[in-house]
Design a protein around this motif. Structure first.
Motif, PDB file in Angstrom:
ATOM      1  N   GLY A  15       7.382 -13.206   2.530  1.00  0.00           N
ATOM      2  CA  GLY A  15       6.275 -14.125   2.324  1.00  0.00           C
ATOM      3  C   GLY A  15       5.047 -13.423   1.794  1.00  0.00           C
ATOM      4  N   MET A  16       4.806 -12.199   2.276  1.00  0.00           N
ATOM      5  CA  MET A  16       3.655 -11.439   1.795  1.00  0.00           C
ATOM      6  C   MET A  16       3.852 -11.046   0.334  1.00  0.00           C
ATOM      7  N   ARG A  17       5.081 -10.713  -0.034  1.00  0.00           N
ATOM      8  CA  ARG A  17       5.337 -10.358  -1.432  1.00  0.00           C
ATOM      9  C   ARG A  17       5.176 -11.588  -2.317  1.00  0.00           C
ATOM     10  N   LEU A  18       5.595 -12.749  -1.823  1.00  0.00           N
ATOM     11  CA  LEU A  18       5.386 -13.984  -2.576  1.00  0.00           C
ATOM     12  C   LEU A  18       3.890 -14.248  -2.732  1.00  0.00           C
ATOM     13  N   ASP A  19       3.122 -14.065  -1.652  1.00  0.00           N
ATOM     14  CA  ASP A  19       1.673 -14.236  -1.721  1.00  0.00           C
ATOM     15  C   ASP A  19       1.069 -13.327  -2.784  1.00  0.00           C
ATOM     16  N   PHE A  20       1.561 -12.090  -2.856  1.00  0.00           N
ATOM     17  CA  PHE A  20       1.007 -11.153  -3.831  1.00  0.00           C
ATOM     18  C   PHE A  20       1.273 -11.620  -5.255  1.00  0.00           C
ATOM     19  N   GLN A  21       2.444 -12.174  -5.496  1.00  0.00           N
ATOM     20  CA  GLN A  21       2.736 -12.702  -6.831  1.00  0.00           C
ATOM     21  C   GLN A  21       1.794 -13.860  -7.171  1.00  0.00           C
ATOM     22  N   ALA A  71      -2.617   2.201   0.890  1.00  0.00           N
ATOM     23  CA  ALA A  71      -2.021   1.717   2.140  1.00  0.00           C
ATOM     24  C   ALA A  71      -1.960   0.193   2.161  1.00  0.00           C
ATOM     25  N   ARG A  72      -2.951  -0.450   1.553  1.00  0.00           N
ATOM     26  CA  ARG A  72      -2.955  -1.912   1.500  1.00  0.00           C
ATOM     27  C   ARG A  72      -1.755  -2.432   0.718  1.00  0.00           C
ATOM     28  N   TYR A  73      -1.448  -1.808  -0.415  1.00  0.00           N
ATOM     29  CA  TYR A  73      -0.283  -2.245  -1.180  1.00  0.00           C
ATOM     30  C   TYR A  73       1.005  -2.056  -0.386  1.00  0.00           C
ATOM     31  N   ARG A  74       1.114  -0.953   0.310  1.00  0.00           N
ATOM     32  CA  ARG A  74       2.332  -0.712   1.088  1.00  0.00           C
ATOM     33  C   ARG A  74       2.453  -1.718   2.234  1.00  0.00           C
ATOM     34  N   SER A  75       1.320  -2.109   2.826  1.00  0.00           N
ATOM     35  CA  SER A  75       1.378  -3.061   3.935  1.00  0.00           C
ATOM     36  C   SER A  75       1.769  -4.452   3.452  1.00  0.00           C
ATOM     37  N   VAL A  76       1.382  -4.799   2.226  1.00  0.00           N
ATOM     38  CA  VAL A  76       1.674  -6.124   1.675  1.00  0.00           C
ATOM     39  C   VAL A  76       3.059  -6.171   1.030  1.00  0.00           C
ATOM     40  N   LEU A  77       3.412  -5.123   0.289  1.00  0.00           N
ATOM     41  CA  LEU A  77       4.652  -5.130  -0.491  1.00  0.00           C
ATOM     42  C   LEU A  77       5.807  -4.395   0.179  1.00  0.00           C
ATOM     43  N   GLY A  78       5.507  -3.664   1.260  1.00  0.00           N
ATOM     44  CA  GLY A  78       6.546  -2.893   1.918  1.00  0.00           C
ATOM     45  C   GLY A  78       6.748  -1.550   1.239  1.00  0.00           C
ATOM     46  N   PRO A  79       7.752  -0.792   1.656  1.00  0.00           N
ATOM     47  CA  PRO A  79       8.012   0.494   1.014  1.00  0.00           C
ATOM     48  C   PRO A  79       8.339   0.292  -0.458  1.00  0.00           C
ATOM     49  N   PRO A  80       7.848   1.166  -1.333  1.00  0.00           N
ATOM     50  CA  PRO A  80       8.152   1.020  -2.764  1.00  0.00           C
ATOM     51  C   PRO A  80       9.644   1.112  -3.035  1.00  0.00           C
ATOM     52  N   GLY A  81      10.079   0.423  -4.083  1.00  0.00           N
ATOM     53  CA  GLY A  81      11.467   0.536  -4.500  1.00  0.00           C
ATOM     54  C   GLY A  81      11.767   1.909  -5.066  1.00  0.00           C
ATOM     55  N   SER A  82      10.731   2.558  -5.617  1.00  0.00           N
ATOM     56  CA  SER A  82      10.877   3.918  -6.122  1.00  0.00           C
ATOM     57  C   SER A  82       9.546   4.642  -5.991  1.00  0.00           C
ATOM     58  N   GLU A  83       9.612   5.967  -5.796  1.00  0.00           N
ATOM     59  CA  GLU A  83       8.436   6.831  -5.744  1.00  0.00           C
ATOM     60  C   GLU A  83       8.705   8.026  -6.644  1.00  0.00           C
ATOM     61  N   THR A  84       7.866   8.202  -7.671  1.00  0.00           N
ATOM     62  CA  THR A  84       8.106   9.247  -8.664  1.00  0.00           C
ATOM     63  C   THR A  84       6.855  10.089  -8.856  1.00  0.00           C
ATOM     64  N   PRO A  85       6.941  11.418  -8.684  1.00  0.00           N
ATOM     65  CA  PRO A  85       5.782  12.273  -8.984  1.00  0.00           C
ATOM     66  C   PRO A  85       5.415  12.154 -10.458  1.00  0.00           C
ATOM     67  N   GLU A  92      -2.134  15.516 -10.176  1.00  0.00           N
ATOM     68  CA  GLU A  92      -0.825  15.049  -9.743  1.00  0.00           C
ATOM     69  C   GLU A  92      -0.986  13.775  -8.928  1.00  0.00           C
ATOM     70  N   CYS A  93      -0.122  12.822  -9.169  1.00  0.00           N
ATOM     71  CA  CYS A  93      -0.139  11.582  -8.403  1.00  0.00           C
ATOM     72  C   CYS A  93       1.303  11.131  -8.200  1.00  0.00           C
ATOM     73  N   THR A  94       1.464   9.994  -7.556  1.00  0.00           N
ATOM     74  CA  THR A  94       2.787   9.426  -7.334  1.00  0.00           C
ATOM     75  C   THR A  94       2.807   8.005  -7.866  1.00  0.00           C
ATOM     76  N   ALA A  95       3.822   7.695  -8.645  1.00  0.00           N
ATOM     77  CA  ALA A  95       3.988   6.332  -9.158  1.00  0.00           C
ATOM     78  C   ALA A  95       4.892   5.565  -8.208  1.00  0.00           C
ATOM     79  N   TRP A  96       4.334   4.549  -7.577  1.00  0.00           N
ATOM     80  CA  TRP A  96       5.106   3.657  -6.705  1.00  0.00           C
ATOM     81  C   TRP A  96       5.432   2.402  -7.504  1.00  0.00           C
ATOM     82  N   GLN A  97       6.658   1.918  -7.401  1.00  0.00           N
ATOM     83  CA  GLN A  97       7.044   0.696  -8.096  1.00  0.00           C
ATOM     84  C   GLN A  97       7.759  -0.260  -7.153  1.00  0.00           C
TER      85      GLN A  97
END
Length: 199
Positions: A15-21, A71-85, A92-97
């Protein structure tokens, strides 16, 4: 579907992911209300659902007790489907998708830096998904491509200042010499305008 979401404060991760969309759609409604209306119906959400989802997102973002944007994105969308340096210049950063049901060929990407800082947040093409064929002005239809895809197809592209934090602009030159401004919301093309060159 929105109609199946728990009400009264309890909200599933789906439901939270739907809200984000719905939050993404709310920002796009200024330029493409018909596309947004169709997408909202696909999600099974009402106009009131979209309004309430946006209100909750704004309250979360502006709360004095708000966690970091990452942290807000992770709380709303859950763990990312992928994490890439990823390297951005010397940093240096991390791309979350995350996948989103509304755009199965896209991913919502957050570039997260040290300390939970968010450097970028937008829609990108999903790994392995076919990129659109962008050869001429008529190929630049609303929602057809992302910022990166338009910039690559009509290189060199010149970035333009957006009218809001979630909006970007590109100045592009078409193969026929026309000068075009392309506007994006959350990284997805919304509209274009010819500003000069041959007609």
């Amino acid at each position: 579907m929105a109609g199946n979401r728990p009400r009264g404060g309890a909200c599933t991760m789906g439901g939270m992911r739907l809200d984000f969309q719905l939050v993404l759609l709310r920002r796009m409604a200024d330029h493409n209300p018909d596309l947004v209306e169709d997408a909202r119906r696909t999600l099974g959400a009402s106009i009131a659902d979209m309004r309430e989802a946006n209100k909750r997102w704004q309250a979360m973002a502006r709360s004095p007790r708000s966690r970091s944007a990452a942290a807000r994105y992770r709380s709303v969308l859950g763990p990312p489907g992928s994490e890439t340096p990823r390297q951005v210049g010397d940093l240096e950063c991390t791309a979350w998708q995350w996948p989103l049901s509304l755009w199965p060929d896209l991913r919502f990407e957050v570039l997260a830096g040290p300390g939970g800082a968010v450097w970028n947040e937008w829609l990108v093409r999903a790994p392995g998904a076919a990129a659109p064929s962008l050869l001429a002005y008529d190929d630049l239809a609303p929602w057809s491509c992302t910022v990166d895809e338009a910039a690559r197809a009509f290189s060199p592209a010149r970035p333009l200042e957006g009218t809001a934090p979630t909006r970007w602009g590109l100045a592009l030159t078409m193969p026929d010499g026309r000068q075009v401004v392309a506007e994006f919301t959350w990284g997805l093309l919304q509209r274009t305008a010819v500003i000069g060159g041959p007609r």
